[in-house]
Design an enzyme around this catalytic site. Sequence first.
Site, PDB file in Angstrom:
ATOM      1  N   LYS D  32      77.211  21.237  46.444  1.00  0.00           N
ATOM      2  CA  LYS D  32      78.312  21.859  45.886  1.00  0.00           C
ATOM      3  C   LYS D  32      79.456  20.741  46.119  1.00  0.00           C
ATOM      4  CE  LYS D  32      80.114  26.458  45.894  1.00  0.00           C
ATOM      5  NZ  LYS D  32      80.511  25.999  44.640  1.00  0.00           N
ATOM      6  N   GLY D  33      80.592  21.222  45.260  1.00  0.00           N
ATOM      7  CA  GLY D  33      81.751  20.451  45.278  1.00  0.00           C
ATOM      8  C   GLY D  33      82.386  20.659  46.876  1.00  0.00           C
ATOM      9  N   ASN D  56      81.624  30.276  34.107  1.00  0.00           N
ATOM     10  CA  ASN D  56      81.686  30.445  35.841  1.00  0.00           C
ATOM     11  C   ASN D  56      83.252  30.091  36.280  1.00  0.00           C
ATOM     12  OD1 ASN D  56      81.742  27.958  37.683  1.00  0.00           O
ATOM     13  ND2 ASN D  56      80.461  27.652  36.303  1.00  0.00           N
ATOM     14  N   GLY D  59      85.999  28.571  41.275  1.00  0.00           N
ATOM     15  CA  GLY D  59      87.094  27.937  42.175  1.00  0.00           C
ATOM     16  C   GLY D  59      86.722  27.145  43.364  1.00  0.00           C
ATOM     17  N   LEU D  60      85.456  26.486  43.278  1.00  0.00           N
ATOM     18  CA  LEU D  60      85.177  25.551  44.172  1.00  0.00           C
ATOM     19  C   LEU D  60      85.211  26.159  45.661  1.00  0.00           C
ATOM     20  CD1 LEU D  60      86.767  22.781  42.202  1.00  0.00           C
ATOM     21  CD2 LEU D  60      84.546  22.334  43.156  1.00  0.00           C
ATOM     22  N   CYS D 116      88.926  18.437  37.810  1.00  0.00           N
ATOM     23  CA  CYS D 116      89.672  19.050  38.509  1.00  0.00           C
ATOM     24  C   CYS D 116      91.347  18.537  37.988  1.00  0.00           C
ATOM     25  CB  CYS D 116      89.571  19.025  40.009  1.00  0.00           C
ATOM     26  SG  CYS D 116      88.997  17.640  40.445  1.00  0.00           S
ATOM     27  N   ASN D 177      80.191  17.986  32.720  1.00  0.00           N
ATOM     28  CA  ASN D 177      80.406  19.090  33.477  1.00  0.00           C
ATOM     29  C   ASN D 177      80.735  20.266  32.553  1.00  0.00           C
ATOM     30  OD1 ASN D 177      81.509  20.741  35.452  1.00  0.00           O
ATOM     31  ND2 ASN D 177      82.989  19.256  36.224  1.00  0.00           N
ATOM     32  N   THR D 178      81.025  21.422  33.060  1.00  0.00           N
ATOM     33  CA  THR D 178      80.890  22.519  32.052  1.00  0.00           C
ATOM     34  C   THR D 178      82.151  22.467  30.857  1.00  0.00           C
ATOM     35  OG1 THR D 178      82.502  23.943  33.488  1.00  0.00           O
ATOM     36  CG2 THR D 178      80.050  24.276  33.759  1.00  0.00           C
ATOM     37  N   GLY D 247      71.253  23.177  36.092  1.00  0.00           N
ATOM     38  CA  GLY D 247      72.230  23.841  36.838  1.00  0.00           C
ATOM     39  C   GLY D 247      71.980  25.260  36.641  1.00  0.00           C
TER      40      GLY D 247
END
Lengths: 258, 258, 275, 275
Positions: D32-33, D56, D59-60, D116, D177-178, D247
């Site tokens: 996870k980030g 999703n 918010g990390l 980000c 990424n998304t 994912g």
Amino acid sequence: MYQGEVIKNLPLSQNVYLLRVKTDLDIIFSFNPGQFVKIKINERIDPLIPRPFTIHDVKKNSFYVLYQVVGKGTKALSLVQPGNKIEFLGPLGKPFPKLENYVICAGGIGIAGFIYLLESIKRKTHPYVLPKKIFYGARTAEDLVCYPFLEGIGTKVEIATEDGSQGYKGLITEPLIKYLEKNKVDVLACGPLPMLKAVAKIAQSFGVKAYLTMETFLSCGTGFCKGCVIPLKNGNYAHLCIEGPTLLAEEIDFEALS
Amino acid sequence: MYQGEVIKNLPLSQNVYLLRVKTDLDIIFSFNPGQFVKIKINERIDPLIPRPFTIHDVKKNSFYVLYQVVGKGTKALSLVQPGNKIEFLGPLGKPFPKLENYVICAGGIGIAGFIYLLESIKRKTHPYVLPKKIFYGARTAEDLVCYPFLEGIGTKVEIATEDGSQGYKGLITEPLIKYLEKNKVDVLACGPLPMLKAVAKIAQSFGVKAYLTMETFLSCGTGFCKGCVIPLKNGNYAHLCIEGPTLLAEEIDFEALS
Amino acid sequence: MLASGTWGLGENLDLYLTKEEIKSNIGAFVSKGISRFPKKGNPPPRLYETPCGLINSIGLENPGLEVFKRDYLPKLLSYKVPLIINLHGEEIEDFVALAEGFKEEKVDGIELNISCPNVKKGGIAFSSDPKGVKTLVKEVRKVWERFLAVKLSPVGPVYEIAEICEKEGVDALVVANTYPALGVIGLAPLKVIKGGLSGPAIKPLTLRLVYELAQKVELPIIGSGGILSGKDALEYLVCGAKAFQIGVANLIDPTSAVKIIQEMEELKKKHGLFG
Amino acid sequence: MLASGTWGLGENLDLYLTKEEIKSNIGAFVSKGISRFPKKGNPPPRLYETPCGLINSIGLENPGLEVFKRDYLPKLLSYKVPLIINLHGEEIEDFVALAEGFKEEKVDGIELNISCPNVKKGGIAFSSDPKGVKTLVKEVRKVWERFLAVKLSPVGPVYEIAEICEKEGVDALVVANTYPALGVIGLAPLKVIKGGLSGPAIKPLTLRLVYELAQKVELPIIGSGGILSGKDALEYLVCGAKAFQIGVANLIDPTSAVKIIQEMEELKKKHGLFG
């Protein structure tokens, strides 16, 4: 996920269905009251995410799910036929807390999980004790799909319907308040969010604990995705899928939730 | 699209299903042999695009579709239950050409559309004449789902199966060749692409015309999207949904198609 | 509005909708992409279905400017529905010639498809070349005073191009064209289809674009992407679109425009929106 | 590989897979980030389902560098699966500090999340700022010699950034990424969720990106986007990916990695691919 076979999937009222899924005994034996399963309709990727359903009951080699058709996922589930294969994951989440001196308050389909609790008391399969009373409310008498079962359970049941077609006319929280005025008991509740908010307030005002079985859209159900959070008063978030689905009312920040 | 109600949807063999859809008479009356319908499974958007099916038969207030489960769309259709509502669009495409002196050559599920043709001859509902002979091939005897019907149709039927479990052992095009050596007739054919290619070659070598009912993934079925093109020898494209599904073999550029 | 390429050139539309239904439900026609000269389009396969989506690679099959005006335009005008012509060019001169070609016609506007490659610039799409778009709009504006819309590609410097369109006096932005996509038709040997993805699959992406663009530009935005229901359409409007186009819905059901409008009107009432 | 954020930090993974299944089916974990300091994540709703997709907006949420190393890393390493740490920063200094923070740990590599916003550049995402990415990679490379992957955003100047990564000595690109998306939760009053879209809906878009990128750069590409089956995975490989991440599949079924690998191996045999 585990494989299951649909044995039946019948409507009990206009949009409430009872689903019976046959699977392996060792899986069934691991189910506890208050936990939930995540059901995937095989070969369908739309809806993409398996939906969570509280375990309604467990008998022989099957588990039961009582669900209301509200959206895409439950609509799709209602079309599943006996003989169809489904996949499921479970048991997920924490069981109901083991309360000594408490009442149950259920609104509409919120009754679903309590049946398994009451059954396991009757069958002595799980160490729970009977609630002092069961408060069961719904919009109309027709929506009280579990009433027949509750009569035989050995504890008092108080009914409320919004249209007055059965029992007290009004919200179930009103009889609950009357009861709490005379009895100091904790409350274990499940139902629509407005009811849960009300129960939280009521419990606070009577200085008793309320345990609320909450609902939210969730994806993994395993704690992986951090998606199903409920804001807490301490500023943190509860992950409903692993810390819930039953949370202590006084910890929940309902303001931040709405 | 029009509304229809599924009356039955039963497997005739391992993966061939017969679907009966009840709808309005005036729609049914507009159906001609060789045309097709586009069927959408209500409330499902995956698969997104309604699938085309040749009209297998028309009786009373219903039309029939004979289909083989090959992919996502047909799989989804096979799960539809009697009583379910479906939406459909049709009739689409051009009817079979009105041939005088011809034989039918059908491979596997390619027989589907010819049943409606033969029925409408029997019932004198459409001005077609009987083929001199019907060549009907499949992988195994079990796949010859329409054979029982064909026996009573009043014209000779020659069977071929690849495993020899019924009739001639081999491809249906082999008996066809033998027949064309003695008889100068046109051929109306539907079946897998390799069979259609073979029929085109055979017809050319015997100097007779072949009309091929082709298949391709299509979206609109109405000529709107220009998606369902078949390359022609003249360098242009035929739009199968409105210029087909039955095309004159000699015009098709099979090289460019593969 | 009916989106470009999803209802042909009107030849068959009246087989499925009455003139009355067309007039009362369809705000505007956007024609299939018209090029200066006829185009045969791409060889098959031109279509590939994906999860909740459809990839198309039609190759802008169309009869070309002159044949369109002679054989199709009269019938289109007879529907008495505002008509917007979608223009496809491979260089700026094409767009200018096309705009001029419609000057004398009773069409209500043009929509520039900037997703196509600019041959003069080595085939790079106008939509990834803000300067190219600037010149394109300038030049077209010189010869075209009526309604001018630009259909944005969802990829590339979308916001920059939107702002350029606003400065250069475009009347509306169509958001958005299809998404560059690929489908694997055969694994071995590898056979793929490259084309544009549309349908519900991409609706959340285009909704986001519309929402963000509506806050950046004053220009009216026409939302287009995966609208299958009245609710989908309304979502575009609440996110800032002033109008919407339906595309794939027409391919699924030629009467969907009527159903979508009806559903949307009921929803508007129910939620007291845009009263 | 298991994609970042779709299997937590490994704390519950062994409830669903045996250590043996994990070791023999999972090529690598991507954590996870992880950010320098703990992050609580976003308020609900964090999830929204779309047609064949999932938006999703987590918010990390993560425990931050130090707590991660202390409470989670030991268990992760015990799986004996190559471990790649996904790093999240709001400025270049964050990434550098994080990379340094893992220097002494037995992790196999890092994956930079450049989707980000770069606070120092007024919140514009690194992924839309090629120069920013160039500096970022340069600086991280100074302190990190092990495996370095960059997770590309599917929007913005993707190709330009890919080429920069190649020049700056990145070891692999994760594509992608998304997708920036929006879901309408309530029509009136308007309530929306903005987040990243993943799932089968976007698979055709990411497949296209992988296919095009594989022809433009030499760098190994790790495909990621909507893989639910062995066939999906194989499609990425035949389109040029050297590996893949799953994912959403992990969110649907925590055992899906095993099923996907099995399906893929059977398909490989059947088609005689990558023998």
